[in-house]
Motif scaffolding. Structure first.
Motif, PDB file in Angstrom:
ATOM      1  N   GLY A 120       0.807  -1.217   0.000  1.00 28.91           N
ATOM      2  CA  GLY A 120       0.000   0.000   0.000  1.00 28.91           C
ATOM      3  C   GLY A 120       0.834   1.258   0.000  1.00 28.91           C
ATOM      4  O   GLY A 120       0.309   2.353   0.185  1.00 28.91           O
ATOM      5  N   PHE A 121       2.144   1.129  -0.216  1.00 29.44           N
ATOM      6  CA  PHE A 121       3.019   2.293  -0.236  1.00 29.44           C
ATOM      7  C   PHE A 121       2.630   3.176  -1.418  1.00 29.44           C
ATOM      8  O   PHE A 121       2.688   2.769  -2.571  1.00 29.44           O
ATOM      9  CB  PHE A 121       4.483   1.852  -0.331  1.00 29.44           C
ATOM     10  CG  PHE A 121       5.467   2.979  -0.269  1.00 29.44           C
ATOM     11  CD1 PHE A 121       5.503   3.843   0.814  1.00 29.44           C
ATOM     12  CD2 PHE A 121       6.368   3.183  -1.293  1.00 29.44           C
ATOM     13  CE1 PHE A 121       6.417   4.876   0.869  1.00 29.44           C
ATOM     14  CE2 PHE A 121       7.280   4.210  -1.253  1.00 29.44           C
ATOM     15  CZ  PHE A 121       7.306   5.069  -0.158  1.00 29.44           C
ATOM     16  N   LEU A 122       2.200   4.382  -1.147  1.00 24.96           N
ATOM     17  CA  LEU A 122       1.592   5.230  -2.164  1.00 24.96           C
ATOM     18  C   LEU A 122       2.541   5.659  -3.275  1.00 24.96           C
ATOM     19  O   LEU A 122       2.103   5.844  -4.408  1.00 24.96           O
ATOM     20  CB  LEU A 122       0.969   6.464  -1.510  1.00 24.96           C
ATOM     21  CG  LEU A 122      -0.262   6.192  -0.656  1.00 24.96           C
ATOM     22  CD1 LEU A 122      -0.757   7.471  -0.001  1.00 24.96           C
ATOM     23  CD2 LEU A 122      -1.360   5.534  -1.455  1.00 24.96           C
ATOM     24  N   ASP A 123       3.820   5.827  -3.009  1.00 26.63           N
ATOM     25  CA  ASP A 123       4.739   6.251  -4.068  1.00 26.63           C
ATOM     26  C   ASP A 123       4.757   5.248  -5.216  1.00 26.63           C
ATOM     27  O   ASP A 123       4.684   5.622  -6.377  1.00 26.63           O
ATOM     28  CB  ASP A 123       6.153   6.455  -3.526  1.00 26.63           C
ATOM     29  CG  ASP A 123       6.302   7.758  -2.760  1.00 26.63           C
ATOM     30  OD1 ASP A 123       5.289   8.449  -2.574  1.00 26.63           O
ATOM     31  OD2 ASP A 123       7.424   8.068  -2.352  1.00 26.63           O
ATOM     32  N   GLY A 124       4.870   3.980  -4.912  1.00 26.28           N
ATOM     33  CA  GLY A 124       4.856   2.955  -5.948  1.00 26.28           C
ATOM     34  C   GLY A 124       3.506   2.872  -6.635  1.00 26.28           C
ATOM     35  O   GLY A 124       3.411   2.642  -7.836  1.00 26.28           O
ATOM     36  N   ASP A 157       9.151  -3.269  -2.045  1.00 26.36           N
ATOM     37  CA  ASP A 157       8.535  -4.474  -1.493  1.00 26.36           C
ATOM     38  C   ASP A 157       8.529  -5.543  -2.587  1.00 26.36           C
ATOM     39  O   ASP A 157       8.700  -5.230  -3.771  1.00 26.36           O
ATOM     40  CB  ASP A 157       7.155  -4.188  -0.905  1.00 26.36           C
ATOM     41  CG  ASP A 157       6.098  -3.794  -1.911  1.00 26.36           C
ATOM     42  OD1 ASP A 157       6.011  -4.437  -2.975  1.00 26.36           O
ATOM     43  OD2 ASP A 157       5.333  -2.864  -1.622  1.00 26.36           O
ATOM     44  N   PRO A 158       8.392  -6.816  -2.234  1.00 24.06           N
ATOM     45  CA  PRO A 158       8.510  -7.901  -3.224  1.00 24.06           C
ATOM     46  C   PRO A 158       7.556  -7.744  -4.420  1.00 24.06           C
ATOM     47  O   PRO A 158       7.970  -7.961  -5.566  1.00 24.06           O
ATOM     48  CB  PRO A 158       8.203  -9.165  -2.429  1.00 24.06           C
ATOM     49  CG  PRO A 158       8.566  -8.813  -1.017  1.00 24.06           C
ATOM     50  CD  PRO A 158       8.236  -7.350  -0.875  1.00 24.06           C
ATOM     51  N   GLY A 159       6.324  -7.378  -4.194  1.00 24.00           N
ATOM     52  CA  GLY A 159       5.368  -7.214  -5.282  1.00 24.00           C
ATOM     53  C   GLY A 159       5.746  -6.078  -6.209  1.00 24.00           C
ATOM     54  O   GLY A 159       5.608  -6.182  -7.436  1.00 24.00           O
ATOM     55  N   GLU A 160       6.236  -5.000  -5.637  1.00 29.52           N
ATOM     56  CA  GLU A 160       6.662  -3.839  -6.429  1.00 29.52           C
ATOM     57  C   GLU A 160       7.861  -4.205  -7.297  1.00 29.52           C
ATOM     58  O   GLU A 160       7.906  -3.872  -8.481  1.00 29.52           O
ATOM     59  CB  GLU A 160       7.009  -2.705  -5.462  1.00 29.52           C
ATOM     60  CG  GLU A 160       7.192  -1.368  -6.076  1.00 29.52           C
ATOM     61  CD  GLU A 160       7.433  -0.283  -5.025  1.00 29.52           C
ATOM     62  OE1 GLU A 160       7.260   0.887  -5.370  1.00 29.52           O
ATOM     63  OE2 GLU A 160       7.793  -0.595  -3.866  1.00 29.52           O
ATOM     64  N   GLY A 161       8.824  -4.901  -6.730  1.00 22.97           N
ATOM     65  CA  GLY A 161      10.002  -5.325  -7.484  1.00 22.97           C
ATOM     66  C   GLY A 161       9.626  -6.262  -8.625  1.00 22.97           C
ATOM     67  O   GLY A 161      10.140  -6.128  -9.739  1.00 22.97           O
ATOM     68  N   ALA A 162       8.718  -7.197  -8.363  1.00 20.83           N
ATOM     69  CA  ALA A 162       8.290  -8.137  -9.398  1.00 20.83           C
ATOM     70  C   ALA A 162       7.547  -7.408 -10.515  1.00 20.83           C
ATOM     71  O   ALA A 162       7.756  -7.687 -11.694  1.00 20.83           O
ATOM     72  CB  ALA A 162       7.400  -9.224  -8.785  1.00 20.83           C
ATOM     73  N   ALA A 163       6.682  -6.456 -10.154  1.00 20.42           N
ATOM     74  CA  ALA A 163       5.937  -5.690 -11.164  1.00 20.42           C
ATOM     75  C   ALA A 163       6.896  -4.882 -12.036  1.00 20.42           C
ATOM     76  O   ALA A 163       6.736  -4.820 -13.255  1.00 20.42           O
ATOM     77  CB  ALA A 163       4.910  -4.782 -10.492  1.00 20.42           C
ATOM     78  N   LEU A 164       7.893  -4.274 -11.428  1.00 19.71           N
ATOM     79  CA  LEU A 164       8.874  -3.518 -12.204  1.00 19.71           C
ATOM     80  C   LEU A 164       9.680  -4.435 -13.120  1.00 19.71           C
ATOM     81  O   LEU A 164       9.959  -4.084 -14.266  1.00 19.71           O
ATOM     82  CB  LEU A 164       9.815  -2.743 -11.281  1.00 19.71           C
ATOM     83  CG  LEU A 164       9.234  -1.476 -10.673  1.00 19.71           C
ATOM     84  CD1 LEU A 164      10.147  -0.943  -9.572  1.00 19.71           C
ATOM     85  CD2 LEU A 164       9.009  -0.421 -11.739  1.00 19.71           C
TER      86      LEU A 164
END
Length: 167
Positions: free
Chosen positions: A3-7, A45-52
């Motif tokens: 839920g980190f808003l920047d990402g 976070d892991p989901g953010e890294g995977a999406a990128l």
């Protein structure tokens, strides 16, 4: 997931998150992922890294950015006429100072950030700049504020004059 808003903001801008909300904004059009360059992002976070990793977004660490930015700028300059720079001050390494509560090691030095923004300004027709992610309560000695002014000066002082007929 965090839920980190920047990402989530970048995901929304590229049409990957909050799709219905984004559609409700008059004139909104997603930014193509291949038009986004993410410099100095870390502590994902892991989901953010995977999406990128699955995206077309070009991602360079603070360590890679200066050496790797030139070919990226050259490629982008061929495809677009206007560019926007979003500078999160927590891209600075905490050794420079703390821009906010999310500062993480592995960021830019003040000098490397200035050199990077100078290269961007000299290589692309930058039309807009945002400076974000600054909480003065964490910048007790004003070092991040000073680094921000130096970085913005490096960008603005090196902007290329617009070509005739382009706007």
């Amino acid at each position: 997931m965090s839920g980190f808003l920047d990402g989530m903001t970048l995901a929304t801008a590229t049409g990957r998150c909050w799709v219905e909300l984004a559609r409700s904004i008059e004139g909104f059009a997603p930014v193509p992922e291949n038009a986004v360059v993410l410099l100095g992002a870390r502590d994902l976070d892991p989901g953010e890294g995977a999406a990128l990793a699955r995206s077309e977004i070009v991602r360079l660490s603070a360590e890679e950015a200066l050496g790797g930015i030139q070919p990226v700028l050259e490629k982008l300059a061929l495809t677009m006429e206007k560019f926007y720079v979003h500078l999160d001050l927590d891209s600075l390494d905490p050794s420079v100072g703390r821009a906010n509560g999310y500062s993480a090691r592995g960021g830019f030095s003040s000098e490397s950030l200035q050199a990077l923004l100078k290269a961007i300004a000299q290589g692309l027709p930058v039309q807009a700049l945002t400076v974000a992610s600054y909480d003065p309560a964490y910048d007790t000695d004003g070092a991040v504020c000073a680094a921000a002014f130096a970085a913005v000066s490096a960008l603005l002082g090196n902007l290329s004059a617009p070509s005739a007929g382009k706007g």
